[in-house]
Design an enzyme around this catalytic site. Sequence first.
Site, mmCIF file in Angstrom:
data_model
loop_
_atom_site.group_PDB
_atom_site.id
_atom_site.type_symbol
_atom_site.label_atom_id
_atom_site.label_comp_id
_atom_site.label_asym_id
_atom_site.label_seq_id
_atom_site.Cartn_x
_atom_site.Cartn_y
_atom_site.Cartn_z
ATOM 1 N N CYS A 77 -11.269 48.547 17.833
ATOM 2 C CA CYS A 77 -10.134 49.368 17.425
ATOM 3 C C CYS A 77 -9.817 49.064 15.964
ATOM 4 C CB CYS A 77 -8.866 49.148 18.238
ATOM 5 S SG CYS A 77 -9.086 49.400 19.987
ATOM 6 N N ASN A 135 -4.901 46.207 18.026
ATOM 7 C CA ASN A 135 -6.334 45.916 18.133
ATOM 8 C C ASN A 135 -6.466 44.581 18.855
ATOM 9 O OD1 ASN A 135 -9.112 45.482 17.717
ATOM 10 N ND2 ASN A 135 -8.711 44.447 15.785
ATOM 11 N N GLY A 136 -7.348 44.516 19.857
ATOM 12 C CA GLY A 136 -7.537 43.249 20.580
ATOM 13 C C GLY A 136 -7.231 43.417 22.050
ATOM 14 N N ARG A 176 -14.991 51.048 14.049
ATOM 15 C CA ARG A 176 -14.455 50.051 14.984
ATOM 16 C C ARG A 176 -14.202 50.620 16.375
ATOM 17 N NH1 ARG A 176 -12.723 45.642 12.020
ATOM 18 N NH2 ARG A 176 -11.636 44.881 13.852
ATOM 19 N N GLU A 192 -35.481 43.355 19.755
ATOM 20 C CA GLU A 192 -34.659 44.141 18.826
ATOM 21 C C GLU A 192 -35.083 45.616 18.839
ATOM 22 O OE1 GLU A 192 -32.003 43.924 17.483
ATOM 23 O OE2 GLU A 192 -31.976 45.317 15.818
ATOM 24 N N TRP A 210 -11.273 51.848 20.651
ATOM 25 C CA TRP A 210 -12.425 51.589 21.517
ATOM 26 C C TRP A 210 -11.822 51.118 22.835
ATOM 27 C CZ3 TRP A 210 -14.743 47.417 24.111
ATOM 28 C CH2 TRP A 210 -16.053 47.663 24.552
ATOM 29 N N HIS A 269 -45.679 40.199 36.618
ATOM 30 C CA HIS A 269 -44.863 39.484 37.610
ATOM 31 C C HIS A 269 -43.772 40.375 38.202
ATOM 32 C CE1 HIS A 269 -46.963 35.781 36.870
ATOM 33 N NE2 HIS A 269 -46.838 35.999 35.566
ATOM 34 N N LYS A 305 -18.748 49.157 15.986
ATOM 35 C CA LYS A 305 -19.484 48.316 15.045
ATOM 36 C C LYS A 305 -19.083 46.857 15.144
ATOM 37 C CE LYS A 305 -22.274 47.692 11.557
ATOM 38 N NZ LYS A 305 -23.678 47.658 11.957
ATOM 39 N N LYS A 334 -32.627 48.804 19.741
ATOM 40 C CA LYS A 334 -32.425 49.946 18.830
ATOM 41 C C LYS A 334 -32.663 51.251 19.576
ATOM 42 C CE LYS A 334 -30.729 48.650 16.317
ATOM 43 N NZ LYS A 334 -30.285 47.367 15.927
ATOM 44 N N GLU A 377 -29.887 51.965 22.316
ATOM 45 C CA GLU A 377 -28.494 52.171 21.893
ATOM 46 C C GLU A 377 -28.265 53.484 21.180
ATOM 47 O OE1 GLU A 377 -28.456 49.019 18.161
ATOM 48 O OE2 GLU A 377 -26.561 49.523 19.075
#
Length: 608
Positions: free
Chosen positions: A2, A100-101, A27, A481, A74, A504, A603, A485, A488
Amino acid sequence: MCGIIGRVGSDNAVPYLLKGLECLEYRGYDSAGIALFSAETIESYKTVGRLSGLREITERATPVGCVGIGHTRWATHGGPSVENAHPHFSHSKRFALVHNGIIENSNELAESELKGIEYNSETDTEKAVHLLEKYYNGNVVETISKVISLLKGSYALGILCKDHPDTLFCTAMSSPLVAAKTADGGFICSDAGALSAYADGYYPIKNGEICVLTKKSIEFYDQFGSSIEKKAVSIDVGTLTSDKQGYDHYMMLEMLQQPDAVRDTVIPMIKNNGINIENIDLTDDYIKNELHEVVIVACGSAYHAGVVGKQLIGSLANIRAQAEIASEFRYTEPLIDKHTLAIFISQSGETADTLAALRLAKQKGAKILSVVNVCGSAIANESDNVIYTKAGREVAVATTKAYSAQLAVLYALAIRLARGKGTMCAETEKRMTYELAALPQKIQQTIDRNIEKAEIYAQRFSKATDIYFIGRRLDYAASLEASLKMKEISYIHSEAYAAGEMKHGTLSLIETGVPVIALASDGEIFGKTYSNICEVMARGADMLVVTTEKNKHLVSEFKNTFIVPDTLPEFTVSLQIVPLQLLSYYTAKKKGCDIDKPKNLAKSVTVE
Ligand code: F6R
């Protein structure tokens, strides 16, 4: 997550709030809202989804007011909806608040302090605004002080009170918030970078501090309501908001900026044909005699960089090294002590889990070193030593250039530790340093050679429902990585497997046409990876192989390849990740995904 913004001034606050929210949208982008004083009341405008919706609403309603607050959300407590969008109000409408939080004791407060209160939303935030109303005694600073004594968790709050129509209040606890004074008023904001157009300096609001901002003054109080003095910090130009420079997405711009990001990060660490990292307290004596173990802690892509770092520190410096996911590490009893070097990697420097893990490691007596992109961020502030990646501001939610810059720092660190431990001779250090300095140019060559292929291959990949990435050792670290990418930004399910693990269990998922991307740059064990490639090919996999120039003859039978320039095997991850970032980008583009702002993500992850 946020983002919050607040403005006090002599002209209409709305354009400032909207501009600020635009810079903060990274955010969170589930909903957006503003509240401002209009005559004797506080009016609010909210929408679900992107800021563009709020812009349309305010264009229609043309609100005017010189003092206001804004929020981009968010969602944590309660889904994205207008009811859950901030600002939230107390029932009398005396207080409006953006947050925010996370207020961790939200449920307990509902059962105790706020028993019987009705709520307009499902948010934890609303508890804070009702507490302000409940404890209001005519003095807002005293009231905030009382309320923060009741709240648990992390929060940054921007507050308006109807009785003070010329004033903006804010407070913060373990959550980023800054205040800035300008000639005609001032701002509060989650990110100093968003204020760079208006102010040269800012005041970080530390735990429990309260700030009172009017057109003429800025005042600070501690959590008990006593007045305190604070010093302004200058706004780093590195935090300035850039534009897309003609590209469709920040992600494309940022991928193309990787040579610069790595160059700017690496050059200050190279001196006299070797690695010299200034301003960090890693002496030869400490490395040789006191350092027993390295633990690297981070989240997401930063953790994937850590997986590379762990392998290199182990193999080059012969130091026991591990990479840990911060959200797991913080809830363990880690066996670390003063002989441990704990390395925390974070682009934003704000990630809540990484910060909590850092505090735990500090408590256990470990030496703390952080690798951070944002100057003055919480993780940087709480570390004994900081190495800044010089990737510049990264806007796309999916990291690319910051990850590449993190790898560069880890290479330098591994070389430095190896020299300190006496496991690397001057000649090898020189050779590795030379190759490190050449990486930016090789990243550029990698882009130039593979960008068109990536766009072509993306046509096929965009139709996939599952994609698998396989590799061994550092190739596996790069696969982690690459897979993140892909999933997402393209929303295609993907997984990374240590190539030898497929048989396996996961091999049962491979059937005709399933794309498998094999990272096979590791010459030493190419034969082993090749066997795994054959195993998935035998089950009908649609194979794409990534390897180096030197090894390309080994993959000549494959139609689809990304070939990257030769470098030292230790540094190949930095090259092979590039075409795979490009492939993810074009795959997502082909699918019409919102590349810079993938759904459900943000982000900077300032909640657990
Ligand atoms: C993925 C990505 C995230 C971040 C993670 C940690 O593309 O960007 O996985 O790497 O959220 O963020 P920082 O580095 O800010 O701590």
